[in-house]
Design an enzyme around this catalytic site. Structure first.
Site, PDB file in Angstrom:
ATOM      1  N   ARG A 119       5.751  88.349  -4.555  1.00 37.57           N
ATOM      2  CA  ARG A 119       5.963  87.515  -3.363  1.00 37.57           C
ATOM      3  C   ARG A 119       4.816  87.751  -2.378  1.00 37.57           C
ATOM      4  O   ARG A 119       5.005  88.304  -1.293  1.00 37.57           O
ATOM      5  CB  ARG A 119       7.299  87.853  -2.707  1.00 37.57           C
ATOM      6  CG  ARG A 119       8.582  87.623  -3.500  1.00 37.57           C
ATOM      7  CD  ARG A 119       8.626  86.467  -4.426  1.00 37.57           C
ATOM      8  NE  ARG A 119       9.285  85.240  -3.998  1.00 37.57           N
ATOM      9  CZ  ARG A 119      10.584  85.032  -3.934  1.00 37.57           C
ATOM     10  NH1 ARG A 119      11.439  85.981  -4.154  1.00 37.57           N
ATOM     11  NH2 ARG A 119      11.071  83.848  -3.603  1.00 37.57           N
ATOM     12  N   GLN A 124       2.113  82.212  -3.222  1.00 37.35           N
ATOM     13  CA  GLN A 124       3.097  81.305  -2.624  1.00 37.35           C
ATOM     14  C   GLN A 124       3.122  79.910  -3.265  1.00 37.35           C
ATOM     15  O   GLN A 124       4.190  79.360  -3.506  1.00 37.35           O
ATOM     16  CB  GLN A 124       2.817  81.162  -1.134  1.00 37.35           C
ATOM     17  CG  GLN A 124       3.971  81.676  -0.310  1.00 37.35           C
ATOM     18  CD  GLN A 124       3.616  81.876   1.154  1.00 37.35           C
ATOM     19  OE1 GLN A 124       2.483  81.656   1.579  1.00 37.35           O
ATOM     20  NE2 GLN A 124       4.596  82.284   1.915  1.00 37.35           N
ATOM     21  N   ASP A 127       5.136  79.883  -6.484  1.00 34.98           N
ATOM     22  CA  ASP A 127       6.389  80.635  -6.409  1.00 34.98           C
ATOM     23  C   ASP A 127       7.573  79.724  -6.768  1.00 34.98           C
ATOM     24  O   ASP A 127       8.112  79.002  -5.933  1.00 34.98           O
ATOM     25  CB  ASP A 127       6.537  81.204  -4.988  1.00 34.98           C
ATOM     26  CG  ASP A 127       7.743  82.110  -4.848  1.00 34.98           C
ATOM     27  OD1 ASP A 127       8.681  81.991  -5.658  1.00 34.98           O
ATOM     28  OD2 ASP A 127       7.749  82.928  -3.926  1.00 34.98           O
ATOM     29  N   SER A 130      10.981  80.300  -4.981  1.00 35.45           N
ATOM     30  CA  SER A 130      11.078  79.689  -3.656  1.00 35.45           C
ATOM     31  C   SER A 130      11.250  78.184  -3.743  1.00 35.45           C
ATOM     32  O   SER A 130      12.113  77.612  -3.070  1.00 35.45           O
ATOM     33  CB  SER A 130       9.833  80.001  -2.816  1.00 35.45           C
ATOM     34  OG  SER A 130       9.800  81.358  -2.489  1.00 35.45           O
ATOM     35  N   TYR A 230      12.435  91.951  -1.438  1.00 37.31           N
ATOM     36  CA  TYR A 230      13.755  91.773  -2.055  1.00 37.31           C
ATOM     37  C   TYR A 230      14.747  92.803  -1.532  1.00 37.31           C
ATOM     38  O   TYR A 230      14.363  93.906  -1.137  1.00 37.31           O
ATOM     39  CB  TYR A 230      13.666  91.956  -3.573  1.00 37.31           C
ATOM     40  CG  TYR A 230      12.958  90.835  -4.266  1.00 37.31           C
ATOM     41  CD1 TYR A 230      13.541  89.578  -4.362  1.00 37.31           C
ATOM     42  CD2 TYR A 230      11.711  91.031  -4.839  1.00 37.31           C
ATOM     43  CE1 TYR A 230      12.886  88.553  -5.008  1.00 37.31           C
ATOM     44  CE2 TYR A 230      11.049  90.005  -5.491  1.00 37.31           C
ATOM     45  CZ  TYR A 230      11.646  88.775  -5.573  1.00 37.31           C
ATOM     46  OH  TYR A 230      11.013  87.754  -6.208  1.00 37.31           O
TER      47      TYR A 230
END
Ligand code: NAD
Length: 371
Positions: A119, A124, A127, A130, A230
């Site tokens: 992460r 990003q 991802d 997400s 997390y």
């Protein structure tokens, strides 16, 4: 290079790993893209839509037998044999499923599980957790609104006033934040809980109230910080106090949306049977953790059940219910990841020094490369 896009075959899977937008870019880079006939149909993309941007429409064998295969879900047992030894597979390949990873290793492929990307800021744009959790959070609220027999917003009408729905959101990662934003747009009054203290500010900035459960020991505080963004399992002392606070809110709630997950473990139980039975008839719970065992023990994965007048939605693949946008975002994640494994000459290469590539690599040269 030959790039294949097979149709997804898992029950209820409607997404596709490439869209005309991403195929067009791959074709422009000089690759040949083979899309299995019908692969996009459940995501509102026709064969003609793919063909219009230069894809070849083929059968399953044609799409699987390529140098690089793009998938949404891990291949099923019967499909692994369709992969060419030495080829590369990219998808959401369940990095915690040891049996599945061994199957990929035995097929002789180089396999990348996109869920395992770190992460980090650089990761990003690829991802997938997400991009898909964002959709799940949105759809959970829309489903709850559909099942709920009352309005979400407060309304003043000539026939009288209607009260706003009270929504409780448990677990405020990507899905929980989008659930708050969506419920807020519909006019609900929202409270939310998470173990990670950094979430409080985000919850409040979206106009919801944070259910504060202060940390009383250094152990509790340290566990709550989590690792790599997390959550980690919390000490029982904190969980007991959280349960007491959550129970009060759940009893008052009209809608509860649970999204609490701890990577690689069963989901924590946050809504007990007793709490469900304390809710008003007609209330709705949507349990986004259903596939990982559920945040409520009454949740039936893949089903909607009614207990004590409370509807429990256990849908296990919410992004698949928003197939077109879920595919569009997923396909862009995949395209961005491909930049890391295709060199400027247009050939596949494995760069283990790249932290994203190294994290996602799950099988290579016959071996599982993940602990
Ligand atoms: P997730 O799906 O793993 O878990 C959902 C939420 O459940 C998390 O917020 C977690 O803290 C919470 N949770 C776990 N146990 C709980 C409990 N007992 N009670 C209440 N809540 C509990 O999380 P996610 O959506 O994947 O996000 C994890 C984190 O990663 C977030 O901080 C997110 O903002 C961050 N993130 C960072 C990047 C990046 O920097 N590139 C990208 C995506 C997400």
């Amino acid at each position: 290079m030959l790039i294949g896009v097979p149709a997804e075959t898992l029950a209820g899977e409607t997404r596709v790993a490439a869209t005309p937008e991403t195929v067009k870019k791959l074709v422009a880079q000089g690759h040949t893209v083979r899309v299995q006939s019908g692969a996009g149909v459940c995501a509102s993309v026709t064969d003609a839509g793919f063909a219009a941007v230069g894809a070849e429409i083929t059968d399953a064998a044609g799409a699987w037998g390529c140098d690089l295969v793009l998938k949404v879900r891990a291949p099923q047992e019967s499909e692994a044999g369709l992969l060419r030894p030495g080829s590369t597979l990219v998808g959401m390949l369940n990095p915690f499923d040891a049996t599945g990873l061994h199957r990929l290793a035995a097929a002789g492929v180089t396999a990348y599980a996109l869920e395992a990307a770190p992460r980090t800021t650089r990761a990003q744009s690829m991802d997938v957790l997400s991009s898909q959790a964002n959709i799940a959070g949105y759809k959970a609220v829309v489903m709850a609104a559909d099942r709920y027999q009352r309005f979400f917003p407060m309304l003043m009408t000539a026939a009288g006033t209607v009260k706003a729905a009270r929504v409780v959101i448990l677990g405020v990662g990507v899905a929980g934040l989008q659930a708050i934003a969506t419920a807020k747009r519909l006019g609900a009054v929202i409270e939310a809980s998470d173990v990670r203290p950094s979430v409080k500010e985000q919850v409040e900035s979206l106009g919801a109230k944070f259910i504060d459960v202060p940390y009383e020991t250094a152990e509790e505080k340290e566990a709550a910080e989590g690792v790599g963004g997390y959550a980690r399992p919390m000490p029982q002392s904190w969980l007991d106090r959280q349960k007491a606070e959550v129970a009060k809110r759940v009893a008052q709630a009209d809608v509860v949306i649970t999204t609490a997950l701890i990577p690689g473990r069963a989901a924590p139980v946050l809504v007990t049977q007793e709490m469900v039975e304390s809710m008003k008839p007609g209330s709705v719970i949507v349990d986004l953790a259903a596939a990982q065992g559920g945040n409520c023990p009454l949740t039936q994965p893949g089903q909607t059940v009614v207990h004590h007048g409370v509807t429990l939605v256990g849908e296990t693949n919410l992004p698949a219910l928003v197939a077109a946008d879920a595919s569009a975002l997923y396909a862009r994640n995949v395209l961005d990841f491909l930049k890391l494994i295709i060199n400027p000459e247009g050939a596949l290469h494995l760069n283990r020094d790249d932290d994203i590539v190294a994290a996602c690599l799950v099988a290579h040269e016959g071996a599982v490369t993940r602990a």
